[in-house]
Design a protein around this motif. Structure first.
Motif, PDB file in Angstrom:
ATOM      1  N   ILE A   5       1.061  10.798   5.018  1.00 26.30           N
ATOM      2  CA  ILE A   5       2.331  11.455   4.742  1.00 26.30           C
ATOM      3  C   ILE A   5       2.395  11.653   3.230  1.00 26.30           C
ATOM      4  O   ILE A   5       1.954  10.796   2.461  1.00 26.30           O
ATOM      5  N   ASN A   7       4.103  11.932  -0.495  1.00 25.87           N
ATOM      6  CA  ASN A   7       5.152  11.181  -1.177  1.00 25.87           C
ATOM      7  C   ASN A   7       6.511  11.827  -0.958  1.00 25.87           C
ATOM      8  O   ASN A   7       7.489  11.150  -0.659  1.00 25.87           O
ATOM      9  N   ASP A   9       7.539  13.880   1.485  1.00 22.24           N
ATOM     10  CA  ASP A   9       7.996  13.752   2.867  1.00 22.24           C
ATOM     11  C   ASP A   9       8.423  12.315   3.174  1.00 22.24           C
ATOM     12  O   ASP A   9       9.396  12.096   3.893  1.00 22.24           O
ATOM     13  N   PHE A  10       7.710  11.350   2.606  1.00 20.47           N
ATOM     14  CA  PHE A  10       8.085   9.954   2.837  1.00 20.47           C
ATOM     15  C   PHE A  10       9.434   9.645   2.190  1.00 20.47           C
ATOM     16  O   PHE A  10      10.279   8.974   2.783  1.00 20.47           O
ATOM     17  N   ASN A  11       9.650  10.157   0.993  1.00 17.85           N
ATOM     18  CA  ASN A  11      10.922   9.934   0.300  1.00 17.85           C
ATOM     19  C   ASN A  11      12.072  10.520   1.117  1.00 17.85           C
ATOM     20  O   ASN A  11      13.140   9.907   1.234  1.00 17.85           O
ATOM     21  N   LEU A  13      12.026  10.949   4.403  1.00 19.89           N
ATOM     22  CA  LEU A  13      12.097  10.144   5.617  1.00 19.89           C
ATOM     23  C   LEU A  13      12.939   8.886   5.413  1.00 19.89           C
ATOM     24  O   LEU A  13      13.792   8.563   6.233  1.00 19.89           O
ATOM     25  N   ILE A  21       7.612  -0.718   5.430  1.00 23.38           N
ATOM     26  CA  ILE A  21       6.680  -0.349   4.363  1.00 23.38           C
ATOM     27  C   ILE A  21       5.854  -1.570   3.990  1.00 23.38           C
ATOM     28  O   ILE A  21       6.398  -2.646   3.736  1.00 23.38           O
ATOM     29  N   TYR A  60       4.266   2.127   7.218  1.00 23.75           N
ATOM     30  CA  TYR A  60       3.873   3.070   6.182  1.00 23.75           C
ATOM     31  C   TYR A  60       3.266   2.240   5.068  1.00 23.75           C
ATOM     32  O   TYR A  60       3.871   1.272   4.593  1.00 23.75           O
ATOM     33  N   THR A  84       0.557   4.647   8.755  1.00 24.30           N
ATOM     34  CA  THR A  84       0.427   5.922   8.060  1.00 24.30           C
ATOM     35  C   THR A  84       0.276   5.640   6.570  1.00 24.30           C
ATOM     36  O   THR A  84       1.025   4.844   6.005  1.00 24.30           O
ATOM     37  N   ILE A  86       0.610   6.552   2.688  1.00 21.98           N
ATOM     38  CA  ILE A  86       1.453   7.362   1.800  1.00 21.98           C
ATOM     39  C   ILE A  86       0.562   7.907   0.688  1.00 21.98           C
ATOM     40  O   ILE A  86       0.088   7.150  -0.168  1.00 21.98           O
ATOM     41  N   TRP A  93       5.086   8.275  -6.794  1.00 21.71           N
ATOM     42  CA  TRP A  93       6.386   7.941  -6.223  1.00 21.71           C
ATOM     43  C   TRP A  93       7.514   8.336  -7.162  1.00 21.71           C
ATOM     44  O   TRP A  93       7.533   7.969  -8.323  1.00 21.71           O
TER      45      TRP A  93
END
Length: 101
Positions: A5, A7, A9-11, A13, A21, A60, A84, A86, A93
């Motif tokens: 995923i 960064n 898209d994870f942020n 999410l 995490i 994640y 997944t 990151i 980040w």
């Protein structure tokens, strides 16, 4: 299940979902700054500590740049866990960071 995923898209999410995490950096890296609520299990300890994780949870995984977290994702997936990576790690980040000490 996605293997990676971004960064960004994870942020997005974590703004809407409560996710698990795992930060696989060494403790001194983790203490210097990590994503809020991340659990620190260094890659060097993952082989003995993965049993702390729940098989029914999607994890994640993050590190400094994405290499260690990819190794951790591969290991966890081989053990039957959902994980997944990151991409870009903490280097890319842009979200909230907590530092200790």
């Amino acid at each position: 299940m996605e293997k990676t995923i971004s960064n960004d898209d994870f942020n997005k999410l974590i703004q809407t979902e409560d996710v698990a995490i795992i930060d696989v950096r060494e403790p001194e890296e983790f203490i210097a700054g990590h994503i809020p609520n991340a659990k620190n299990i260094p890659l060097s300890q993952l082989e003995t500590r993965f049993i702390e994780l729940a098989k029914d949870t999607h994890y994640y995984v993050i590190c400094h740049s994405g290499r260690r977290s990819e190794l951790a994702r591969e290991f966890l997936t081989a053990k039957g866990y959902q994980a997944t990576n990151i991409l870009g790690g903490m280097m890319e980040w842009q979200g909230a960071v907590v530092a200790e000490g």
